[in-house]
Each structure stands twice: as structure tokens, then as C-alpha cells.
Design an enzyme around this catalytic site. Sequence first.
Site, PDB file in Angstrom:
ATOM      1  N   HIS A  34       0.865  -1.166   0.000  1.00  0.00           N
ATOM      2  CA  HIS A  34       0.000   0.000   0.000  1.00  0.00           C
ATOM      3  C   HIS A  34       0.910   1.226   0.000  1.00  0.00           C
ATOM      4  O   HIS A  34       2.144   1.088  -0.107  1.00  0.00           O
ATOM      5  CB  HIS A  34      -0.946  -0.024   1.206  1.00  0.00           C
ATOM      6  N   HIS A  37       4.097   1.347   2.088  1.00  0.00           N
ATOM      7  CA  HIS A  37       5.271   0.672   1.521  1.00  0.00           C
ATOM      8  C   HIS A  37       5.900   1.518   0.421  1.00  0.00           C
ATOM      9  O   HIS A  37       7.117   1.576   0.286  1.00  0.00           O
ATOM     10  CB  HIS A  37       4.871  -0.679   0.916  1.00  0.00           C
ATOM     11  N   GLN A 153       8.854  -2.201  16.531  1.00  0.00           N
ATOM     12  CA  GLN A 153       9.704  -2.993  15.638  1.00  0.00           C
ATOM     13  C   GLN A 153      11.002  -2.242  15.331  1.00  0.00           C
ATOM     14  O   GLN A 153      12.088  -2.819  15.336  1.00  0.00           O
ATOM     15  CB  GLN A 153       8.926  -3.296  14.353  1.00  0.00           C
TER      16      GLN A 153
HETATM   17  O1  PAF Z   1       6.990  -4.916   9.081  1.00  0.00           O
HETATM   18  C1  PAF Z   1       6.876  -5.949   8.383  1.00  0.00           C
HETATM   19  O2  PAF Z   1       6.245  -5.973   7.327  1.00  0.00           O
HETATM   20  C2  PAF Z   1       7.551  -7.238   8.859  1.00  0.00           C
HETATM   21  O3  PAF Z   1       7.540  -7.314  10.248  1.00  0.00           O
HETATM   22  C3  PAF Z   1       8.983  -7.385   8.318  1.00  0.00           C
HETATM   23  C4  PAF Z   1       9.869  -6.266   8.792  1.00  0.00           C
HETATM   24  C5  PAF Z   1       8.952  -7.399   6.799  1.00  0.00           C
HETATM   25  C6  PAF Z   1       9.582  -8.712   8.796  1.00  0.00           C
HETATM   26  O4  PAF Z   1       8.850  -9.804   8.341  1.00  0.00           O
END
Ligand code: PAF
Length: 301
Positions: A34, A37, A153
Site C-alpha cells: 500500500h 510501503h 519494531q
Molecule cells: O513490518 C513488516 O512488514 C515485517 O515485520 C517485516 C519487517 C517485513 C519482517 O517480516
Amino acid sequence: MMVVNNIRKMRDISARARGEGGRVVFVPTMGSLHEGHLSLLKRGADFGGLLVMSIFVNPLQFGPGEDYLTYPRDIDRDTEMAEDAGADVVFIPNEAEIYPEGFQTSVDVPFLGRNLCGHFRPHHFGGVTTVLLKLFNIVEPHVAIFGEKDYQQIVIVRRMVSDLNLDIEIDTVPVVRERDGLAMSSRNGYLKPDERMAAGAIYKALLAGKSCFDSGSRDASIIIGEVEDVLSVQPMVSIQYVKICDLDTLEDVDTIEDGALLAVAAMVGRTRLIDNCKLYTTPEIDSCTDGSAGTERAMVW
Ligand code: PAF
């Protein structure tokens, strides 16, 4: 643009780029692209060099009963979008090559993964760091780019990179939002129309918290109360957490001093959504109102 399915080939392409003195810039994703990204790819293109996006729905980061099997997958659409956004390589490894029989190593950043989402998804971040270390070893990027919607994350990945002496710069891009403020997510597509309407409350709630902070409140429980009040008006939204925590340690804070993270996770129907907003005392850094995509559909705050 090259589509690469094989680890050996991905390594060769990266090694060649590095050998020629180029920079390798990496955007790891699970696909179902989307505009969030696309903003990562756009940012990646600014670095110059070989722009690699990976698409891998990582089974290790989904818990029992979560949406691993139903996670949206559309490789043709994703590769087309990645190419239009300027990716040079889309790396789509297959699961058997990433996790061959006998695979058993895991990478864990235990304390940063405890609070916030870690409380509700106890194995999630271990799965993320394990796959990312593997992807980093394969792609060998100079820079890897992540979206700030998944703030926890980012903090965890930065810790791993530092703890394991990886020579990779971690760069981040602000949350990209729909017109009503809902943070873009591949999981938004799960929402039924009435749930989609209700989900807009998450951003409204963050704004209410931020406005309380901007009007001088530094007491986390008061700000959290404002956020919860907005969310509780929506019967379809069920709060998992509303927290104010330290930007680096992710530990809860009672009184905000220089800055903090206001983070929310909620279930809307069966869909789990997260969002966050930084609360800074310095007015020019304003993370609830930045954003980046600048396209017709996406909202630029
Ligand atoms: O944020 C994400 O889409 C996922 O956690 C990642 C960083 C691609 C790891 O699978």
C-alpha cells in the site's frame, strides 16, 4: 526490475552492486503493498544505489490463531507496484529456502519485546528479528528502511543491529494515513465497511491525546484517559492497550519529560490495528501531523 526467488542469486546481485562501489538499500515487507510501503521505496530511492524490496510472509512472526494463512498475498500486483515505485530488485524467497528442515536458530531482543505489542503477541518480535537477520545476511544492505507505524519494531531492530554489530543504517519513514487518518496497513483490507468507519476513531483518539499533551498535560494517566474516552465511544473498537512509554526503552512513563511515545493497539472486529504518535515538547518535531506519501489517496499531515 528483477524478480529474484533464490538466495544465491540475491547474494550475487548484492555482491556485484557492492563490488562496483554501489549502495544497497533494502525495504523488507510482507507484501500486500500500500502507499505506506511505497513511501519506504520512495525514501529508499533517495539514497541512490540498488533498491531491493523483499516480499516474504514470515510464518515465524504469527502466533497461533493469527492471520498467517489468510494474510493477503498478491505477488503480481505487488511486483508491478514495486517496479512503478522504482525498485530494482524484488526478492521473493520461498519458505522452504528460508526455513529449511532442521532450522532452529532464533534471534531475540527480549526486554524491548516485552511491553506494548509484545505483551499480546509474545513470539512476534522474535520472529521478526530472526527473519530480518536472515534477510540482512542475504541482501547485505547498507541501509534498511522501516515505517514508523511499527515503532516498537524499529526500536527492536535498531537494538539488534547495534548488539550484533551489523553494519546497517536503519532509516525510518513516518506513518502514511488514509483520508480519515487511519494508518495504512495491509490488514485494513480485512475491515468490513462499518468496521472501517469505526477504525477512524484510533487516529481521532491519538489526536485527542496529543491535544491534551499540547495543552500542557504531562501526566500519562490523564492523556491515556483522553485517548480511551474517544475509543470507548466506538463499540466496535476494543482496546488492547493505550500506553505512553519511553521512546528508547519502551518502558511505561508516568510523567512525560522531553518526549514519549503514545501507542495504541485495538481490535476492530477481528482485525488488530496499531498506531502511535510521538509526544514532543519541541513543537517543530510533530509526529502526529507529519506523514509522507503525498499521493491523491494518502493523507499528508
Ligand atoms: O513490518 C513488516 O512488514 C515485517 O515485520 C517485516 C519487517 C517485513 C519482517 O517480516
